[in-house]
Design an enzyme around this catalytic site. Sequence first.
Site, PDB file in Angstrom:
ATOM      1  CG  ASP A  26     -14.615  -6.953  -6.489  1.00 23.23           C
ATOM      2  OD1 ASP A  26     -15.663  -7.755  -6.312  1.00 23.23           O
ATOM      3  OD2 ASP A  26     -13.940  -6.611  -5.416  1.00 23.23           O
ATOM      4  CD  GLU A  79      -9.559  -1.222  -5.942  1.00 23.09           C
ATOM      5  OE1 GLU A  79      -8.455  -1.771  -6.282  1.00 23.09           O
ATOM      6  OE2 GLU A  79     -10.206  -1.079  -4.904  1.00 23.09           O
ATOM      7  CG  HIS A 136     -10.649  -5.285  -6.049  1.00 21.16           C
ATOM      8  ND1 HIS A 136     -11.828  -5.053  -5.482  1.00 21.16           N
ATOM      9  CD2 HIS A 136      -9.695  -4.636  -5.458  1.00 21.16           C
ATOM     10  CE1 HIS A 136     -11.669  -4.533  -4.133  1.00 21.16           C
ATOM     11  NE2 HIS A 136     -10.437  -4.295  -4.139  1.00 21.16           N
ATOM     12  CE  LYS A 157      -3.833  -2.011  -0.372  1.00 20.12           C
ATOM     13  NZ  LYS A 157      -4.795  -1.433  -1.226  1.00 20.12           N
ATOM     14  CD  GLU A 193      -4.480  -2.582  -7.196  1.00 21.78           C
ATOM     15  OE1 GLU A 193      -3.836  -3.263  -7.339  1.00 21.78           O
ATOM     16  OE2 GLU A 193      -5.245  -2.434  -6.361  1.00 21.78           O
ATOM     17  CG  ASP A 241      -3.847  -0.568  -4.327  1.00 19.39           C
ATOM     18  OD1 ASP A 241      -4.156   0.794  -4.959  1.00 19.39           O
ATOM     19  OD2 ASP A 241      -4.784  -1.219  -3.963  1.00 19.39           O
ATOM     20  CD  GLU A 257      -6.370  -7.469  -4.347  1.00 15.40           C
ATOM     21  OE1 GLU A 257      -7.317  -7.280  -5.145  1.00 15.40           O
ATOM     22  OE2 GLU A 257      -5.979  -6.262  -3.429  1.00 15.40           O
TER      23      GLU A 257
END
Length: 377
Positions: free
Chosen positions: A269, A246, A296, A166, A220, A194, A330
């Site tokens: 997603d 996503e 996602h 992250k 991302e 991300d 993921e």
Amino acid sequence: MKITDVKTHVLEASLSQPFAYSRAWYSTRTAMLVEIETDQGLVGWGECYGPARINTAVVQAMKAALVGQDALRTEWLWQEIYARYRDHGQKGVIIQGLSGIDIALWDLKGKFFNQPIHRLLGGPIRSDVPAYATGLYRRKGGDPVAYLAEEAAEYVAQGFKAVKLKVGFGVEEDILMTRIIRETIGPDIGLMIDANHAYDAIAAIRLGRAIEQYDIGWFEEPVPPEDIAGHLQVKAALKMPIAGGECEFTRYGFRDLLAKHMVDIVQPDTCAAGGISECKKIADMASAHGIRYAPHVWGTGIAIAAGLQLLSVLPDSTPPSLAPVEPMLEFDRTEHPIRQAILKTPIEHKEGRVAVPEGPGLGIEIDRGALERLRAS
Ligand code: CA
């Protein structure tokens, strides 16, 4: 097989310690599950990604369009419900509600024909999929340099071949953490980052250029999903692949994202973009545009199973060859007391790969005792 009832389950659980991504802290996890009953005694399960209490209201409102209908007419039911709400819900919670319903209908279809969903979608291309570890969030207290490195090393020890960090905590801090994680995992493990669209193009490009040397698998959501020009600017400025999607919905939303080549890797997603019916179409569109597909997944075992059923039938990311690049799952490694608890048999990885469930439908069994224990008040 007629639909007799549509039930929703809002679940909630507190975390042992809160964690943060670039935009917020989490102290609880929630889930919204869809249960569709039929006159043949079969029950199908789905899940909606997003705000659980809004999703449950959406699905309850859609119930009238479902009860009394043939559960096997998944394509017609999708079109019918989409058309009913088109004027007010081309994206967002309406499509999230429809996604959970569509997944539950596919679970029913599989149970009716006594086949896993991937058999009904064309048959498996693969029976297990490579998974990357999603984790490396911020905690309250402690030094992130130490605890993130320790966490990343754990994923490598467990056999994961790729991890996702992250970012979005400020460019300088992101550069430091990216370097620490790359040094920890070594050169042979994939590293993606991300930002959860916490940056604008200027900040994203500055970060991306500074970490190009760390061999980034993808960057991302560098910028907000609405910022088409920003995506194109970041993509043109950086050598690393750009991922996202996503926060996008249906074939219509993804049409524009794909046609403009906003990303190199698209991440619908399944529990939000329109369910299994719609995500198979989006995957085919991505393939036609030469854009990779990596779903996602941020939910319970139902979301993971839906992702796996779809991944089983997706082509390799590269054309057929002796050393293809496979699409990746993921695999959320953060604390989620609901994720595996609702399954009678948890979905686990083995050396960074996850087997596609082979049972009928989604291939999972729901533990109703866990639903009662975890029901939100
Ligand atoms: Ca993400």
